[in-house]
Design a protein around this motif. Sequence first.
Motif, PDB file in Angstrom:
ATOM      1  N   UNK A 208      -4.833  -0.901   6.201  1.00  0.00           N
ATOM      2  CA  UNK A 208      -5.567  -1.650   5.175  1.00  0.00           C
ATOM      3  C   UNK A 208      -5.568  -3.111   5.573  1.00  0.00           C
TER       4      UNK A 208
ATOM      5  N   UNK B  27      -6.043  11.673   1.948  1.00  0.00           N
ATOM      6  CA  UNK B  27      -4.856  10.849   1.761  1.00  0.00           C
ATOM      7  C   UNK B  27      -5.250   9.604   0.975  1.00  0.00           C
TER       8      UNK B  27
ATOM      9  N   UNK C 200      -5.021   6.190  -1.023  1.00  0.00           N
ATOM     10  CA  UNK C 200      -4.134   5.026  -0.876  1.00  0.00           C
ATOM     11  C   UNK C 200      -4.234   4.144  -2.126  1.00  0.00           C
TER      12      UNK C 200
ATOM     13  N   UNK D 213      -8.166   3.637  -3.033  1.00  0.00           N
ATOM     14  CA  UNK D 213      -9.225   3.975  -2.077  1.00  0.00           C
ATOM     15  C   UNK D 213      -8.930   5.363  -1.531  1.00  0.00           C
TER      16      UNK D 213
ATOM     17  N   UNK E  70     -10.126   0.167   4.439  1.00  0.00           N
ATOM     18  CA  UNK E  70      -9.019   1.047   4.057  1.00  0.00           C
ATOM     19  C   UNK E  70      -9.212   2.367   4.796  1.00  0.00           C
TER      20      UNK E  70
ATOM     21  N   UNK F  71       1.036   6.546   7.379  1.00  0.00           N
ATOM     22  CA  UNK F  71       0.683   7.306   6.179  1.00  0.00           C
ATOM     23  C   UNK F  71       0.250   6.423   5.008  1.00  0.00           C
ATOM     24  N   UNK F  72       0.809   5.214   4.918  1.00  0.00           N
ATOM     25  CA  UNK F  72       0.457   4.361   3.784  1.00  0.00           C
ATOM     26  C   UNK F  72      -0.803   3.542   4.046  1.00  0.00           C
TER      27      UNK F  72
ATOM     28  N   UNK G 108      -5.526  -0.916  -7.189  1.00  0.00           N
ATOM     29  CA  UNK G 108      -6.734  -0.458  -6.512  1.00  0.00           C
ATOM     30  C   UNK G 108      -6.444   0.899  -5.859  1.00  0.00           C
TER      31      UNK G 108
ATOM     32  N   UNK H 195      -3.404   0.385  -3.534  1.00  0.00           N
ATOM     33  CA  UNK H 195      -3.145  -0.964  -3.017  1.00  0.00           C
ATOM     34  C   UNK H 195      -2.756  -1.848  -4.196  1.00  0.00           C
TER      35      UNK H 195
ATOM     36  N   UNK I  14      -6.977   5.930   6.159  1.00  0.00           N
ATOM     37  CA  UNK I  14      -5.695   6.644   6.033  1.00  0.00           C
ATOM     38  C   UNK I  14      -5.768   7.981   6.755  1.00  0.00           C
ATOM     39  N   UNK I  15      -4.825   8.227   7.646  1.00  0.00           N
ATOM     40  CA  UNK I  15      -4.766   9.538   8.296  1.00  0.00           C
ATOM     41  C   UNK I  15      -4.298  10.589   7.305  1.00  0.00           C
ATOM     42  N   UNK I  16      -4.638  11.838   7.557  1.00  0.00           N
ATOM     43  CA  UNK I  16      -4.015  12.922   6.802  1.00  0.00           C
ATOM     44  C   UNK I  16      -2.510  12.886   7.082  1.00  0.00           C
ATOM     45  N   UNK I  17      -1.737  13.195   6.047  1.00  0.00           N
ATOM     46  CA  UNK I  17      -0.271  13.115   6.193  1.00  0.00           C
ATOM     47  C   UNK I  17       0.225  14.379   6.897  1.00  0.00           C
TER      48      UNK I  17
ATOM     49  N   UNK J 227       0.855  -1.190   0.000  1.00  0.00           N
ATOM     50  CA  UNK J 227       0.000   0.000   0.000  1.00  0.00           C
ATOM     51  C   UNK J 227       0.889   1.237   0.000  1.00  0.00           C
ATOM     52  N   UNK J 228       0.379   2.291  -0.607  1.00  0.00           N
ATOM     53  CA  UNK J 228       1.209   3.501  -0.697  1.00  0.00           C
ATOM     54  C   UNK J 228       0.331   4.757  -0.719  1.00  0.00           C
ATOM     55  N   UNK J 229       0.800   5.783  -0.026  1.00  0.00           N
ATOM     56  CA  UNK J 229       0.086   7.063   0.046  1.00  0.00           C
ATOM     57  C   UNK J 229       0.334   7.902  -1.197  1.00  0.00           C
TER      58      UNK J 229
ATOM     59  N   UNK K  13      -0.482  11.216  -1.019  1.00  0.00           N
ATOM     60  CA  UNK K  13      -0.677  12.571  -0.476  1.00  0.00           C
ATOM     61  C   UNK K  13       0.642  13.274  -0.183  1.00  0.00           C
TER      62      UNK K  13
END
Lengths: 317, 317, 317, 317
Positions: free
Chosen positions: D152, C312, C314, C297, D297, D148-149, C295, C316, D299-302, C58-60, C62
């Motif tokens: 999930x 943010x 994400x 989200x 899924x 951050x990522x 994917x 996947x 995700x927090x704000x970065x 998974x990767x941000x 933002x």
Amino acid sequence: MTYSKTQPDPLSHAEFEQIFHSVCNWGRWGPDDQQGTLHYITPDHVRGAAALVRSGRTVSLALPLNTVAGPDNPRPSIHHMVKMFDLPISRGEPQFAGDFVGTEIHGDCRTHVDALCHCAYQGKLYNGKPTSIVTSTGATDMDITAYVHGIVGRGVLLDMPRLWGVKWLEPGHAVTVEELEAAEKAQGVALREGDIFLFRTGHHRRRLDLGAWNNGYEGQGQAGLHAKTILMLHERKVAAFFPDGDGETTPSNVERVAYPIHALQIAAMGMVCADSLQFEDLVPICEQERRWEFMVVAAPLRTPGATGSVFNPIAVF
Amino acid sequence: MTYSKTQPDPLSHAEFEQIFHSVCNWGRWGPDDQQGTLHYITPDHVRGAAALVRSGRTVSLALPLNTVAGPDNPRPSIHHMVKMFDLPISRGEPQFAGDFVGTEIHGDCRTHVDALCHCAYQGKLYNGKPTSIVTSTGATDMDITAYVHGIVGRGVLLDMPRLWGVKWLEPGHAVTVEELEAAEKAQGVALREGDIFLFRTGHHRRRLDLGAWNNGYEGQGQAGLHAKTILMLHERKVAAFFPDGDGETTPSNVERVAYPIHALQIAAMGMVCADSLQFEDLVPICEQERRWEFMVVAAPLRTPGATGSVFNPIAVF
Amino acid sequence: MTYSKTQPDPLSHAEFEQIFHSVCNWGRWGPDDQQGTLHYITPDHVRGAAALVRSGRTVSLALPLNTVAGPDNPRPSIHHMVKMFDLPISRGEPQFAGDFVGTEIHGDCRTHVDALCHCAYQGKLYNGKPTSIVTSTGATDMDITAYVHGIVGRGVLLDMPRLWGVKWLEPGHAVTVEELEAAEKAQGVALREGDIFLFRTGHHRRRLDLGAWNNGYEGQGQAGLHAKTILMLHERKVAAFFPDGDGETTPSNVERVAYPIHALQIAAMGMVCADSLQFEDLVPICEQERRWEFMVVAAPLRTPGATGSVFNPIAVF
Amino acid sequence: MTYSKTQPDPLSHAEFEQIFHSVCNWGRWGPDDQQGTLHYITPDHVRGAAALVRSGRTVSLALPLNTVAGPDNPRPSIHHMVKMFDLPISRGEPQFAGDFVGTEIHGDCRTHVDALCHCAYQGKLYNGKPTSIVTSTGATDMDITAYVHGIVGRGVLLDMPRLWGVKWLEPGHAVTVEELEAAEKAQGVALREGDIFLFRTGHHRRRLDLGAWNNGYEGQGQAGLHAKTILMLHERKVAAFFPDGDGETTPSNVERVAYPIHALQIAAMGMVCADSLQFEDLVPICEQERRWEFMVVAAPLRTPGATGSVFNPIAVF
């Protein structure tokens, strides 16, 4: 005199409009006027106010900035620390603490002064200006910087509860011209041209003793001025109005008009109007010195585009 | 006198500590003192200040609240509209516009006054109080409400650039005792006990003409006081210090101490200190009236727990 | 292919209006539609997107929320601590730290998604709605809560600089349909109905390497889409647009229309549009896995009345 | 099963300390670990979660951001419009509306996730880190960017009121291990390693039906976990805890420890913990699909330096 709440004399909409017309200062100081009734305060009045300084005492007329929500403060001010002596002592430098304050300008519970762009009636602001002068980035005309050099003059306190020997006037009490004149007589003062009129209903005293209540139009009410008193303020050329509530009697006794006092004072007269002062620190000094007149110096924050400012007016005795 | 920037005489750390010790007012007004040098202003001084009111003119000493980021304002104030005449005219009621202002208290570009809890030296605040009196929800002691009834007294402007006939002093210029005395002589005034000292370097004039620059410790510098002048302010019992920058010469000429003036004035003396005033509206009046003394009334917002307040000081002539 | 900036083909105002008309989805999903092109994402597309999850990485997408002013961030976000483990340990309870975040939603430097009420053209919002649905207390229609259950689907990255082997496209480069198709071919992917289109110009890479610059309409420019590509996005029924800048080529190459891409995507198409994503964490994963589909989200904060939300998103894999 | 509130079994301080010791993960993932129990979610778990996507439905688990003060929300979030289609239509350009949102991160009424730096016990944060890692400008370690990522994985809802056929558990009910296991059995699911545990007490349902109440430690209480359930979550290697309240039973049934669940989960276990989700949109889908497991899924704000983030977790079915 035994206290009984003045039964508000209901005003018809036509009567209200008639008062509006009678006190209307549109054009009086030119089409681009920024200051309205602040013009009534001349350098002579400032000198006269300074001449009232005899004991050298000073006192604040402001409420504490309120960061706690309550029935009359649904959107409280915020106060955050942003710096806390972060540098290590070993650096040999001073260390600092700092903070951030955020606040809505208007609303009960905040001692503030209104700009002339704050209030419109029938879609018109003071001097007939359109509401479009207020944009989403601030007012382009008649903003609070019109008062930047201060509201400085003779303050006169009319302490209405004192007239009856009570702690406060009850919500819904609309103070009449006769009652104002009785207070003048009892205190030995008279409102004159260029005066800053401090109007005490005991609103804040009641709040301190009984707790906050919703005094807005939809709420449980507050004492204020009867709409006909505005004719008197207009004739006397009173320059500024500093009440402990917001001057309104709620619920309003004017047919179909909530906030009639704001409409008359700001939109019609261009009057310098403040809201939500507190006189609990002031009253004991007045009583001790047996006088209800003193120098007042009040200055809004220099905020371009703002519709008002929180402030801390000072009385000097 | 031809202007040339005073070459700062570097002070050793031991000399700085010696000055700190000499001007230290800890315990002078008791262990729980809240007001520091504000004690120097007596009712007599207030009366004397009011007696200076002759022409009745008033003038603001504040900068506009700045919502634009720049090199000396990395975290600008915010101003948002929150109400814009939302009620339909057909309701027959007045309509209102309102706004929100948020601002850090300290930092350049904001005219503000510091509370005594704002600045510590070697981990100690004024009167030896520990920095732990400032918590994450605000100061529990020596906060800005100590000045709530106003800073009211005789203001004396020393207009340093006037001494040399220049528009401003150059960054890095550390004004000496001799230069202050020369300005006093040239203007025919003298700083006395209980005075509010307005110190003009022309900082804001330079900013208006050349644009903003980073005048902080890491930046390109500003003119300010030489640390030895604090001995003079202490001896003269000056009550308050209102500069157009923040009083500091940057870069500092004190070994290992950035912000030596803050450390001496606030942490050692408990002095009433403001930052970032503007005198561009004031100077022409002083020149016209040929006097550099006047009444000053300045009041912080009544903000419990705050380390200072933005404000709008008023001079009355 | 040797990189040279596509010379923007200037579009006349009439051509722009023609494109606006061609891609206009007003009425397509009913007169009270809230979701616009989010309708293109069906449950089948969500299932298909989930079926792309193979490596479980998974990767941000933002940017960090930016509290530092700069040429592309004149009104930075604010972050204040409001609680700092205040309870004494001796109480035997846990201690807490807490904070406050404040931010404008839109503007460069903030990864955010726009609501359909954010952008009007010729006084009309998507679906022909009037701008009066946005009041001073928030939007009453087409606000960001329309996307509250998430923007979930197949993300496809078109990495434009990769096409030429450069680090970024130069400011002013207007990416054409032909260039998009070349990128699709080079990467072996194609934009399809219901896709979330991640459009990479290298804007953020350039910012990291060369520092921030003013990429707005009055500034030094940025790479973006050519207005004609909107016809392609419309035909392909792309659901959402997630660029690393804001999608605009600045200066605009459309006669008299700054921000033509926003006008076409939001006001005409009702497209789900985000701004200011970063793909620097994403690109290495795409390269390793040799695939540019995954994917996605993404969910706005559930903010009633808001015109958008920082978020943010994400990816996947 | 007839509902009756579990009489909280009071825990002595020694028993609490014993649990703290038993579930303590300090050092488990190295001395500089940032992610705590997020390590339990492996790529395999992400793949497994994606494999649960069958109907393609998505649903928000967030409350609306609340700008109204109330007993459980004394410092409400703020939402201001900052731009309102200001450009004249005649310019031929699109017009924009924009806004500002400010909010404290923690507190009831805001769906948010805690960073590991948020909660200390006996002066120590997770992994034994000192509270001094949180400075007045933010956390320098274990801040919210650790997540951050995204969070999930497989979400499992245990819907406690369903077990008894009631709408909500009553304030003060401390859910036991036996009750969690009964819910697992009734729903046909089991909490497993790497799961995101959605714990529903019906807190928000009760709030919607009866109005807000003060559910904090000094208030009228809420249902939550019994402290011994943390041993179960630790053994099962549950990765994240997403409750509809904040997980605490108030008043606490642990001797001298308010917020025992936070101390155990965050300070001891380093668990990913969220607060104040709502499951009213989720429950009907679970019932329709007869399953209580799905992909989540979140995700927090970065936000660099932050102790948490408001967020909008999404469940995908």
